[in-house]
Design a protein around this motif. Structure first.
Motif, PDB file in Angstrom:
ATOM      1  N   SER A  29     -55.813   0.594 -10.078  1.00  0.00           N
ATOM      2  CA  SER A  29     -55.138  -0.295  -9.180  1.00  0.00           C
ATOM      3  C   SER A  29     -54.675   0.518  -7.938  1.00  0.00           C
ATOM      4  CB  SER A  29     -54.000  -1.061  -9.642  1.00  0.00           C
ATOM      5  OG  SER A  29     -53.092   0.014 -10.092  1.00  0.00           O
ATOM      6  N   THR A  30     -54.737   1.693  -7.983  1.00  0.00           N
ATOM      7  CA  THR A  30     -54.157   2.192  -6.515  1.00  0.00           C
ATOM      8  C   THR A  30     -55.036   2.840  -5.647  1.00  0.00           C
ATOM      9  OG1 THR A  30     -53.491   4.178  -7.958  1.00  0.00           O
ATOM     10  CG2 THR A  30     -51.611   2.723  -7.540  1.00  0.00           C
ATOM     11  N   THR A  31     -56.463   2.867  -6.366  1.00  0.00           N
ATOM     12  CA  THR A  31     -57.702   3.524  -5.658  1.00  0.00           C
ATOM     13  C   THR A  31     -57.634   3.271  -4.076  1.00  0.00           C
ATOM     14  OG1 THR A  31     -58.773   3.973  -7.675  1.00  0.00           O
ATOM     15  CG2 THR A  31     -60.140   3.881  -5.725  1.00  0.00           C
ATOM     16  N   ALA A  32     -57.823   1.869  -3.902  1.00  0.00           N
ATOM     17  CA  ALA A  32     -58.017   1.621  -2.321  1.00  0.00           C
ATOM     18  C   ALA A  32     -56.847   2.023  -1.624  1.00  0.00           C
ATOM     19  CB  ALA A  32     -58.381  -0.215  -2.451  1.00  0.00           C
ATOM     20  N   LEU A  33     -55.551   1.921  -1.975  1.00  0.00           N
ATOM     21  CA  LEU A  33     -54.562   2.193  -1.238  1.00  0.00           C
ATOM     22  C   LEU A  33     -54.450   3.708  -1.024  1.00  0.00           C
ATOM     23  CD1 LEU A  33     -51.885   1.328   0.013  1.00  0.00           C
ATOM     24  CD2 LEU A  33     -50.723   1.829  -1.973  1.00  0.00           C
ATOM     25  N   ALA A  34     -54.838   4.594  -2.006  1.00  0.00           N
ATOM     26  CA  ALA A  34     -54.801   6.008  -1.834  1.00  0.00           C
ATOM     27  C   ALA A  34     -56.066   6.401  -0.809  1.00  0.00           C
ATOM     28  CB  ALA A  34     -55.207   6.582  -2.953  1.00  0.00           C
ATOM     29  N   GLN A  35     -57.177   5.612  -1.214  1.00  0.00           N
ATOM     30  CA  GLN A  35     -58.295   6.127  -0.404  1.00  0.00           C
ATOM     31  C   GLN A  35     -58.087   5.762   1.397  1.00  0.00           C
ATOM     32  OE1 GLN A  35     -61.688   4.175  -2.064  1.00  0.00           O
ATOM     33  NE2 GLN A  35     -62.126   5.897  -3.523  1.00  0.00           N
ATOM     34  N   GLY A  36     -57.361   4.666   1.567  1.00  0.00           N
ATOM     35  CA  GLY A  36     -57.161   4.298   2.896  1.00  0.00           C
ATOM     36  C   GLY A  36     -56.286   5.202   3.609  1.00  0.00           C
ATOM     37  N   ARG A  37     -55.696   6.106   2.820  1.00  0.00           N
ATOM     38  CA  ARG A  37     -54.683   6.894   3.586  1.00  0.00           C
ATOM     39  C   ARG A  37     -55.265   8.528   3.366  1.00  0.00           C
ATOM     40  NH1 ARG A  37     -50.104   6.265   5.356  1.00  0.00           N
ATOM     41  NH2 ARG A  37     -49.240   8.356   4.771  1.00  0.00           N
ATOM     42  N   GLY A  38     -56.532   8.570   2.935  1.00  0.00           N
ATOM     43  CA  GLY A  38     -56.938   9.837   2.626  1.00  0.00           C
ATOM     44  C   GLY A  38     -56.434  10.643   1.502  1.00  0.00           C
ATOM     45  N   ILE A  39     -56.042   9.880   0.504  1.00  0.00           N
ATOM     46  CA  ILE A  39     -55.269  10.622  -0.676  1.00  0.00           C
ATOM     47  C   ILE A  39     -56.281  10.638  -1.834  1.00  0.00           C
ATOM     48  CG2 ILE A  39     -53.105  10.627  -2.166  1.00  0.00           C
ATOM     49  CD1 ILE A  39     -51.646   9.307   0.272  1.00  0.00           C
ATOM     50  N   THR A  40     -56.177  11.890  -2.570  1.00  0.00           N
ATOM     51  CA  THR A  40     -56.925  11.683  -3.915  1.00  0.00           C
ATOM     52  C   THR A  40     -55.658  11.793  -4.845  1.00  0.00           C
ATOM     53  OG1 THR A  40     -58.808  13.142  -3.280  1.00  0.00           O
ATOM     54  CG2 THR A  40     -58.312  13.118  -5.456  1.00  0.00           C
ATOM     55  N   LEU A  41     -55.564  10.739  -5.440  1.00  0.00           N
ATOM     56  CA  LEU A  41     -54.426  10.573  -6.681  1.00  0.00           C
ATOM     57  C   LEU A  41     -54.993  11.187  -7.816  1.00  0.00           C
ATOM     58  CD1 LEU A  41     -51.574   9.765  -7.183  1.00  0.00           C
ATOM     59  CD2 LEU A  41     -52.604   7.569  -8.001  1.00  0.00           C
ATOM     60  N   ASP A  42     -54.558  12.150  -8.368  1.00  0.00           N
ATOM     61  CA  ASP A  42     -54.835  12.907  -9.605  1.00  0.00           C
ATOM     62  C   ASP A  42     -54.010  12.429 -10.651  1.00  0.00           C
ATOM     63  OD1 ASP A  42     -55.888  14.560 -11.783  1.00  0.00           O
ATOM     64  OD2 ASP A  42     -54.837  16.364 -10.788  1.00  0.00           O
ATOM     65  N   VAL A  43     -54.430  11.503 -11.697  1.00  0.00           N
ATOM     66  CA  VAL A  43     -53.392  11.101 -12.836  1.00  0.00           C
ATOM     67  C   VAL A  43     -53.755  11.659 -14.121  1.00  0.00           C
ATOM     68  CG1 VAL A  43     -53.260   8.802 -11.567  1.00  0.00           C
ATOM     69  CG2 VAL A  43     -55.120   8.936 -13.134  1.00  0.00           C
ATOM     70  N   SER A  44     -52.803  11.895 -14.896  1.00  0.00           N
ATOM     71  CA  SER A  44     -52.942  12.393 -16.321  1.00  0.00           C
ATOM     72  C   SER A  44     -51.874  11.944 -17.154  1.00  0.00           C
ATOM     73  CB  SER A  44     -53.426  13.857 -16.353  1.00  0.00           C
ATOM     74  OG  SER A  44     -52.367  14.635 -15.987  1.00  0.00           O
ATOM     75  N   VAL A  45     -52.324  12.037 -18.577  1.00  0.00           N
ATOM     76  CA  VAL A  45     -51.141  12.132 -19.544  1.00  0.00           C
ATOM     77  C   VAL A  45     -51.067  13.299 -20.216  1.00  0.00           C
ATOM     78  CG1 VAL A  45     -50.336  10.765 -21.751  1.00  0.00           C
ATOM     79  CG2 VAL A  45     -51.410   9.633 -19.858  1.00  0.00           C
ATOM     80  N   LEU A  46     -50.050  13.904 -20.234  1.00  0.00           N
ATOM     81  CA  LEU A  46     -49.802  15.410 -20.667  1.00  0.00           C
ATOM     82  C   LEU A  46     -49.833  15.382 -22.295  1.00  0.00           C
ATOM     83  CD1 LEU A  46     -46.992  16.871 -18.488  1.00  0.00           C
ATOM     84  CD2 LEU A  46     -49.587  16.666 -17.913  1.00  0.00           C
ATOM     85  N   THR A  47     -50.319  16.560 -22.782  1.00  0.00           N
ATOM     86  CA  THR A  47     -50.233  16.852 -24.113  1.00  0.00           C
ATOM     87  C   THR A  47     -49.404  16.625 -24.908  1.00  0.00           C
ATOM     88  OG1 THR A  47     -52.389  18.048 -24.037  1.00  0.00           O
ATOM     89  CG2 THR A  47     -51.210  18.280 -25.909  1.00  0.00           C
ATOM     90  N   GLY A  48     -49.082  15.825 -25.892  1.00  0.00           N
ATOM     91  CA  GLY A  48     -47.628  15.717 -26.573  1.00  0.00           C
ATOM     92  C   GLY A  48     -47.204  14.396 -26.463  1.00  0.00           C
ATOM     93  N   THR A  49     -47.731  13.614 -25.588  1.00  0.00           N
ATOM     94  CA  THR A  49     -47.186  12.172 -25.293  1.00  0.00           C
ATOM     95  C   THR A  49     -47.933  11.281 -26.331  1.00  0.00           C
ATOM     96  OG1 THR A  49     -47.075  12.572 -23.024  1.00  0.00           O
ATOM     97  CG2 THR A  49     -47.192  10.245 -23.742  1.00  0.00           C
ATOM     98  N   PRO A  50     -46.808  10.557 -27.050  1.00  0.00           N
ATOM     99  CA  PRO A  50     -47.487   9.753 -28.138  1.00  0.00           C
ATOM    100  C   PRO A  50     -48.431   8.683 -27.622  1.00  0.00           C
ATOM    101  CG  PRO A  50     -45.056  10.047 -28.221  1.00  0.00           C
ATOM    102  CD  PRO A  50     -45.725  10.411 -27.081  1.00  0.00           C
ATOM    103  N   PRO A  51     -49.615   8.493 -28.449  1.00  0.00           N
ATOM    104  CA  PRO A  51     -50.473   7.737 -28.122  1.00  0.00           C
ATOM    105  C   PRO A  51     -50.015   6.394 -27.985  1.00  0.00           C
ATOM    106  CG  PRO A  51     -50.927   8.308 -30.263  1.00  0.00           C
ATOM    107  CD  PRO A  51     -49.874   9.156 -29.678  1.00  0.00           C
ATOM    108  N   ARG A  52     -49.038   5.862 -28.602  1.00  0.00           N
ATOM    109  CA  ARG A  52     -48.415   4.499 -28.606  1.00  0.00           C
ATOM    110  C   ARG A  52     -46.768   4.605 -28.580  1.00  0.00           C
ATOM    111  NH1 ARG A  52     -51.988  -0.316 -28.857  1.00  0.00           N
ATOM    112  NH2 ARG A  52     -53.866   0.663 -28.850  1.00  0.00           N
ATOM    113  N   LEU A  53     -46.426   3.646 -27.790  1.00  0.00           N
ATOM    114  CA  LEU A  53     -44.757   3.653 -27.505  1.00  0.00           C
ATOM    115  C   LEU A  53     -44.309   2.368 -27.693  1.00  0.00           C
ATOM    116  CD1 LEU A  53     -44.352   6.248 -24.572  1.00  0.00           C
ATOM    117  CD2 LEU A  53     -43.909   6.570 -26.905  1.00  0.00           C
ATOM    118  N   ILE A  54     -43.109   1.920 -27.807  1.00  0.00           N
ATOM    119  CA  ILE A  54     -42.558   0.817 -27.860  1.00  0.00           C
ATOM    120  C   ILE A  54     -41.687   0.731 -26.786  1.00  0.00           C
ATOM    121  CG2 ILE A  54     -41.016  -0.951 -29.127  1.00  0.00           C
ATOM    122  CD1 ILE A  54     -43.790  -0.012 -30.441  1.00  0.00           C
ATOM    123  N   GLY A  55     -41.960  -0.415 -26.141  1.00  0.00           N
ATOM    124  CA  GLY A  55     -40.994  -0.840 -24.746  1.00  0.00           C
ATOM    125  C   GLY A  55     -41.589  -1.955 -23.988  1.00  0.00           C
TER     126      GLY A  55
END
Length: 292
Positions: A29-55
Motif C-alpha cells: 500500500s505504501t509502494t507508490a508513495l515511497a517511490q514517488g519520494r525516492g525512498i526504499t521502504l525496507d519492511v520486516s517482522v523480527l524473529t520471535g514475533t508470534p505468527p498470530r496476535l489478538i487485537g
C-alpha cells in the motif's frame, strides 16, 4: 491521511491477525508513495514475533500505515526501515512495536512526531516515542498492546483445522525423497497432500484441478520450470487460483534468494531441511484462523 481512519476502540481486544501478512500489505500500500519520494521502504517482522496476535486488527493496521505514510512524507530520499516486533507484557499479552528508522528533512523533524502523536489520541493504549540518533537519523517507536492467542498451541489448532476440513496441499519438488518427507509431515498433521515433480506440473495442477489446493509448498531449483517461474505463472492466472498461498521450500538460503522468491509472489520462505514446527508455522500464518 485523515484522522478518522483510526478507531476509538482498545487495540488489545478483537480478533486474530497475522503480523507478517499485515506488514506485507503495508509494503504494497505504501509502494507508490515511497517511490514517488525516492525512498526504499525496507519492511520486516523480527524473529520471535508470534505468527498470530489478538487485537483490533483494523486499528493496528491503520496505525502502522499512518506511521509509515507520515514517515515517508518527511523522509529524505534513500532507505527507510520499518520493523515489527513483540515485547513481553504479562502472561497473555505483548506489546507490538512498529519501529521506523531513517533520515528526515530538516523542516519535518519536529512535525513528524507531533503530527503523528495527534493521531494516536484516537487509539486507546498506544504510545509513541521519537528519538534522534547520534548520526542525525530519527527512530520512531510505536507501541500497541495486543493479546496472545489461547493456550492451545498453533500446531494443535492447525491440525484440528486441517482434519476438520480435509485441507488440501500441493507439494512441488523434483526430488522424490523431499516430496516424501514434506508430504509425510503434512499428512501426519491432518492434511490431504498431492505432489508435483516440477514447476510446469504444479502450474497445471493449480490451473486445471476441479478443486485447487489451498496452499502450495514450492521448491525453487527444478529442471523443467523453476519455482520462481511457476509462482509467477500461477500469479498471472487472473482468478482466485492466482491468490493461493505459495510457500518456498528451498535449499537456497541466501538473503537474495528470499528476496527473489518474495518478489515473484511467494507468500513465505522456508529453508531445507525443513522442520515440522517451521512448516506448520508457515501454514498457520496463511491458512488457519485462530479462535478468539
Amino acid at each position: 491521511m485523515n484522522g478518522d481512519i483510526l478507531h476509538h476502540v482498545p487495540i488489545h481486544r478483537g480478533r486474530a491477525f497475522a503480523p507478517e501478512a499485515m506488514v506485507r500489505m503495508l509494503a504494497v500500500s505504501t509502494t507508490a508513495l515511497a517511490q514517488g519520494r525516492g525512498i526504499t521502504l525496507d519492511v520486516s517482522v523480527l524473529t520471535g514475533t508470534p505468527p498470530r496476535l489478538i487485537g483490533n486488527a483494523e486499528t493496528v493496521s491503520s496505525l502502522c500505515n499512518a506511521l509509515a505514510a507520515s514517515a515517508i512524507a518527511c523522509a529524505e530520499p534513500g532507505r527507510l526501515s520499518f520493523r515489527l516486533s513483540a515485547l513481553p507484557n504479562g502472561e497473555d499479552s505483548v506489546v507490538l512495536r512498529a519501529e521506523l528508522h531513517g533520515r528526515y528533512d530538516g523542516h519535518c523533524k519536529d512535525g513528524f512526531g507531533k503530527d503523528f502523536a495527534r493521531r494516536l489520541l484516537a487509539a486507546m493504549g498506544a504510545q509513541m516515542t521519537v528519538t534522534q540518533e547520534d548520526d542525525g537519523s530519527l527512530r520512531a517507536m510505536l507501541d500497541m498492546p495486543v493479546g496472545l492467542p489461547s493456550r492451545t498451541t498453533d500446531g494443535e489448532v492447525l491440525m484440528s483445522w486441517a482434519r476438520s476440513r480435509g485441507g488440501r496441499l500441493l507439494v512441488v519438488d523434483d526430488s522424490a525423497t523431499n516430496r516424501m518427507v514434506v508430504a509425510g509431515l503434512l499428512a501426519k498433521a491432518g492434511f490431504s497432500v498431492e505432489t508435483a515433480t516440477g514447476g510446469a506440473e504444479a502450474v497445471v495442477a493449480v490451473a486445471q484441478a476441479p478443486v485447487p489446493p489451498e496452499a502450495v509448498l514450492m521448491d525453487v531449483a527444478m529442471p523443467d520450470m523453476d519455482g520462481v517461474t511457476a509462482t509467477a505463472t500461477i500469479r498471472s492466472l487472473g482468478d482466485e487460483r492466482s491468490r493461493i498461498p505459495i510457500i518456498a521450500v528451498t535449499a537456497n538460503a541466501q538473503p537474495e534468494d528470499r528476496v527473489r522468491c518474495l518478489a515473484a509472489g511467494m507468500n513465505d520462505y522456508l529453508t531445507k531441511p525443513v522442520r515440522r514446527a517451521d512448516l506448520l508455522g508457515a501454514l498457520e500464518r496463511w491458512l488457519a484462523p485462530l479462535p478468539v
